[in-house]
Design a protein around this motif. Sequence first.
Motif, PDB file in Angstrom:
ATOM      1  N   ASP A  20      48.476   3.145 -30.862  1.00  0.00           N
ATOM      2  CA  ASP A  20      47.131   3.300 -30.279  1.00  0.00           C
ATOM      3  C   ASP A  20      47.032   3.915 -28.934  1.00  0.00           C
ATOM      4  O   ASP A  20      47.935   3.786 -28.280  1.00  0.00           O
ATOM      5  CB  ASP A  20      46.210   2.038 -30.248  1.00  0.00           C
ATOM      6  N   LEU A  21      45.973   3.984 -28.270  1.00  0.00           N
ATOM      7  CA  LEU A  21      46.065   4.393 -26.858  1.00  0.00           C
ATOM      8  C   LEU A  21      45.387   3.268 -26.094  1.00  0.00           C
ATOM      9  O   LEU A  21      44.540   2.429 -26.861  1.00  0.00           O
ATOM     10  CB  LEU A  21      45.059   5.761 -26.568  1.00  0.00           C
ATOM     11  N   ASP A  32      43.352  14.039 -19.106  1.00  0.00           N
ATOM     12  CA  ASP A  32      44.067  12.739 -19.131  1.00  0.00           C
ATOM     13  C   ASP A  32      44.721  11.953 -19.994  1.00  0.00           C
ATOM     14  O   ASP A  32      45.665  11.189 -19.658  1.00  0.00           O
ATOM     15  CB  ASP A  32      43.481  11.869 -17.998  1.00  0.00           C
ATOM     16  N   ARG A  33      44.393  12.374 -21.043  1.00  0.00           N
ATOM     17  CA  ARG A  33      44.977  11.568 -22.350  1.00  0.00           C
ATOM     18  C   ARG A  33      46.419  12.347 -22.670  1.00  0.00           C
ATOM     19  O   ARG A  33      46.672  13.583 -22.511  1.00  0.00           O
ATOM     20  CB  ARG A  33      43.899  11.708 -23.435  1.00  0.00           C
ATOM     21  N   PRO A  34      46.908  11.752 -23.501  1.00  0.00           N
ATOM     22  CA  PRO A  34      48.376  12.423 -24.070  1.00  0.00           C
ATOM     23  C   PRO A  34      48.046  13.508 -24.928  1.00  0.00           C
ATOM     24  O   PRO A  34      47.336  13.710 -25.708  1.00  0.00           O
ATOM     25  CB  PRO A  34      49.018  11.260 -24.952  1.00  0.00           C
ATOM     26  N   ASP A  38      54.129  15.339 -23.760  1.00  0.00           N
ATOM     27  CA  ASP A  38      54.029  14.394 -22.920  1.00  0.00           C
ATOM     28  C   ASP A  38      54.902  13.352 -23.188  1.00  0.00           C
ATOM     29  O   ASP A  38      55.358  12.815 -24.190  1.00  0.00           O
ATOM     30  CB  ASP A  38      52.475  13.714 -22.865  1.00  0.00           C
ATOM     31  N   TRP A  39      55.535  12.692 -21.897  1.00  0.00           N
ATOM     32  CA  TRP A  39      56.194  11.718 -21.585  1.00  0.00           C
ATOM     33  C   TRP A  39      55.317  10.573 -21.540  1.00  0.00           C
ATOM     34  O   TRP A  39      54.554  10.684 -20.696  1.00  0.00           O
ATOM     35  CB  TRP A  39      57.363  11.729 -20.701  1.00  0.00           C
ATOM     36  N   VAL A  40      55.400   9.311 -22.270  1.00  0.00           N
ATOM     37  CA  VAL A  40      54.552   8.312 -21.926  1.00  0.00           C
ATOM     38  C   VAL A  40      55.103   7.060 -22.047  1.00  0.00           C
ATOM     39  O   VAL A  40      56.298   6.704 -22.226  1.00  0.00           O
ATOM     40  CB  VAL A  40      53.510   8.237 -23.293  1.00  0.00           C
ATOM     41  N   VAL A  52      50.432   8.015 -19.268  1.00  0.00           N
ATOM     42  CA  VAL A  52      50.961   9.282 -19.237  1.00  0.00           C
ATOM     43  C   VAL A  52      51.720   9.743 -18.181  1.00  0.00           C
ATOM     44  O   VAL A  52      51.221   9.634 -16.978  1.00  0.00           O
ATOM     45  CB  VAL A  52      49.828  10.370 -19.601  1.00  0.00           C
ATOM     46  N   LEU A  53      53.073  10.106 -18.173  1.00  0.00           N
ATOM     47  CA  LEU A  53      53.948  10.241 -16.999  1.00  0.00           C
ATOM     48  C   LEU A  53      53.398  11.559 -16.437  1.00  0.00           C
ATOM     49  O   LEU A  53      52.842  12.499 -16.989  1.00  0.00           O
ATOM     50  CB  LEU A  53      55.480  10.161 -17.335  1.00  0.00           C
TER      51      LEU A  53
END
Length: 106
Positions: A20-21, A32-34, A38-40, A52-53
């Motif tokens: 989940d987020l 701004d969401r993955p 993306d690296w998270v 989110v990195l």
Amino acid sequence: MVVQRSKSTVVCASGERVVDLSPALQQADAVDRPTVGDWVVLDEPLSRIEKVLERKSLFKRLSVGTRNEIQPIAANIDTLFIVTSCNEEFKESRLERYLALCREAG
């Protein structure tokens, strides 16, 4: 990473899994969401993405409709290939548009 509105499929040390987020990311703007690439930061016990990195690059477009929201397509792209036909449907302006998107992505 496969991304849906409130869930993502990630690959981590324990393998591939659907997570989940976090509530904060669910409320965040789309940019701004993955997104794919993306690296998270993953909270494994809660099975959710917390952060989110920083991205090296972001390939994006304006969303369809009247919302004028930025829609991320992919992040952290190292190499990009543009392939187009050179027959009678070839348009130099289309190729220029693709190149502009690539340059903007970083």
